[in-house]
Design a protein around this motif. Structure first.
Motif, PDB file in Angstrom:
ATOM      1  N   ILE A  63      -2.446  -2.929  -4.829  1.00 38.29           N
ATOM      2  CA  ILE A  63      -3.285  -2.967  -3.631  1.00 38.29           C
ATOM      3  C   ILE A  63      -4.268  -4.131  -3.713  1.00 38.29           C
ATOM      4  CG2 ILE A  63      -5.062  -1.753  -2.312  1.00 38.29           C
ATOM      5  CD1 ILE A  63      -3.700   0.877  -3.068  1.00 38.29           C
ATOM      6  N   ALA A  64      -4.845  -4.349  -4.900  1.00 37.20           N
ATOM      7  CA  ALA A  64      -5.855  -5.391  -5.064  1.00 37.20           C
ATOM      8  C   ALA A  64      -5.302  -6.781  -4.769  1.00 37.20           C
ATOM      9  CB  ALA A  64      -6.430  -5.347  -6.481  1.00 37.20           C
ATOM     10  N   VAL A  70       0.842  -1.200   0.000  1.00 38.86           N
ATOM     11  CA  VAL A  70       0.000   0.000   0.000  1.00 38.86           C
ATOM     12  C   VAL A  70       0.879   1.253   0.000  1.00 38.86           C
ATOM     13  CG1 VAL A  70      -1.768   1.311   1.235  1.00 38.86           C
ATOM     14  CG2 VAL A  70      -1.889  -1.193   1.170  1.00 38.86           C
ATOM     15  N   SER A 127      -2.859  -7.403  -2.588  1.00 40.32           N
ATOM     16  CA  SER A 127      -2.274  -7.457  -1.241  1.00 40.32           C
ATOM     17  C   SER A 127      -3.116  -8.324  -0.316  1.00 40.32           C
ATOM     18  CB  SER A 127      -2.141  -6.047  -0.659  1.00 40.32           C
ATOM     19  OG  SER A 127      -3.425  -5.486  -0.433  1.00 40.32           O
ATOM     20  N   LYS A 168      -9.337  -3.230   1.147  1.00 37.46           N
ATOM     21  CA  LYS A 168      -8.737  -2.959  -0.161  1.00 37.46           C
ATOM     22  C   LYS A 168      -9.625  -2.040  -1.001  1.00 37.46           C
ATOM     23  CE  LYS A 168      -7.820  -7.373  -1.160  1.00 37.46           C
ATOM     24  NZ  LYS A 168      -7.230  -8.577  -1.814  1.00 37.46           N
ATOM     25  N   ASP A 226     -10.949  -7.717   1.862  1.00 38.75           N
ATOM     26  CA  ASP A 226     -11.480  -7.107   0.646  1.00 38.75           C
ATOM     27  C   ASP A 226     -12.106  -5.740   0.912  1.00 38.75           C
ATOM     28  OD1 ASP A 226     -10.658  -9.274  -0.785  1.00 38.75           O
ATOM     29  OD2 ASP A 226     -12.638 -10.211  -0.930  1.00 38.75           O
TER      30      ASP A 226
END
Length: 291
Positions: A121-122, A65, A124, A131, A128
């Motif tokens: 980020i998606a 992030v 990581s 994110k 959910d």
């Protein structure tokens, strides 16, 4: 964790993202040229220090992030330096991206650094819902409702006498939104209570204003070695700046007031939750101009 290690982990997260799947090697070379040019990494450091200040152990996801935020910021610098924008030859003490790789590849490197962060980020390892919140806020802070809009207003304001309110609107978006993002993102990652998130948001907004006032002052008084880029560009472009509107000494006084206000907000956080602000205070104090 020491700040130098944090910086290295942020850069490692970005480098790993691009090395995992390389389709156009020259594009990756251009991207990493600007990423690896150094810089203070203030924005990602603020996020990581905030997480630790709340007692959170840092994970790979947090560095992703933080890396995503640095990617957007670096992409904006590549585009800012282009001949159609600020037209600068140096950034962070080395040739700007378009001077090294050409305008075409520099534009595309900036495009990549605007788009790729959302994928990082998606992927990581975060919930959910977290994110989605991080992606939404980064999009909002970066695009037509934030940084990009601020850049347009900044260009439209050249050779004009802006009011203080107009100048603050420009910089609240162009600079402030990405500087406030670490504070908002920390609230989302840690799923903090609404009152704590509100204080963090106010702190980020105050810091964003202070940073821009400081940047305007340094553009006027610092040299190339200190800035890593051509000094007095704002003066040449006839941009409205805080020193131009308020005077140099009044701008320095405004910077001090805003940094003091940041300290007050940190104290308020300490009073209502388990928060250890020493590292954050050190980063903020480092923005003061002495002399």
């Amino acid at each position: 964790m020491r700040q130098e290690e944090k910086r290295n982990r942020v850069e490692e997260a970005i480098r790993s993202f691009y090395e995992e799947k390389t389709v156009a090697p020259h594009l990756v070379d251009s991207v990493l040229y600007s990423i690896q040019a150094g810089g203070k990494r203030l924005r990602p450091l603020l996020l990581l220090e905030l997480l630790e200040a709340f007692g959170q152990d840092l994970t790979d996801a947090h560095f992703q992030v933080a890396g995503a935020l640095e990617m957007v910021h670096t992409g904006s610098l590549i585009h800012d330096d282009l001949p159609a924008m600020d037209d600068d030859d140096y950034r962070r003490g080395q040739l700007t991206n378009h001077k090294k790789f050409g305008e075409d590849l520099a534009i595309l490197a900036g495009d990549a650094l605007f788009l790729d962060p959302f994928g990082m980020i998606a992927t990581s390892q975060l919930p959910d819902t977290v994110k989605v919140a991080l992606i939404l806020e980064l999009s909002d802070a970066s695009g037509s409702r934030g940084m990009v809009a601020g850049q347009v207003l900044d260009m439209e304001g050249e050779h004009k006498q802006l009011t203080l309110e107009e100048l603050q609107t420009i910089h609240a978006n162009k600079t402030g939104r990405l500087l406030a993002y670490p504070f908002i993102a920390a609230g989302s990652i840690l799923e903090l209570e609404a009152d704590i998130r509100q204080l963090l948001k106010q702190l980020g907004q105050k810091l964003g204003l202070a940073f821009q006032v400081r940047d305007d002052i340094l553009d006027l008084v610092a040299d190339f070695e200190a800035l890593g880029k051509t000094p007095q560009k704002d003066l040449v472009a006839e941009k409205s700046t805080y020193p131009a509107l308020l005077g140099l000494e009044a701008s320095k006084a405004l910077l001090e007031r805003e940094l003091d206000a940041c300290g007050d907000l940190l104290d308020q956080l300490v009073a209502i939750c388990a928060f250890h602000p020493q590292a954050i205070k050190k980063l903020i104090e480092g923005l003061r101009i002495h002399g």
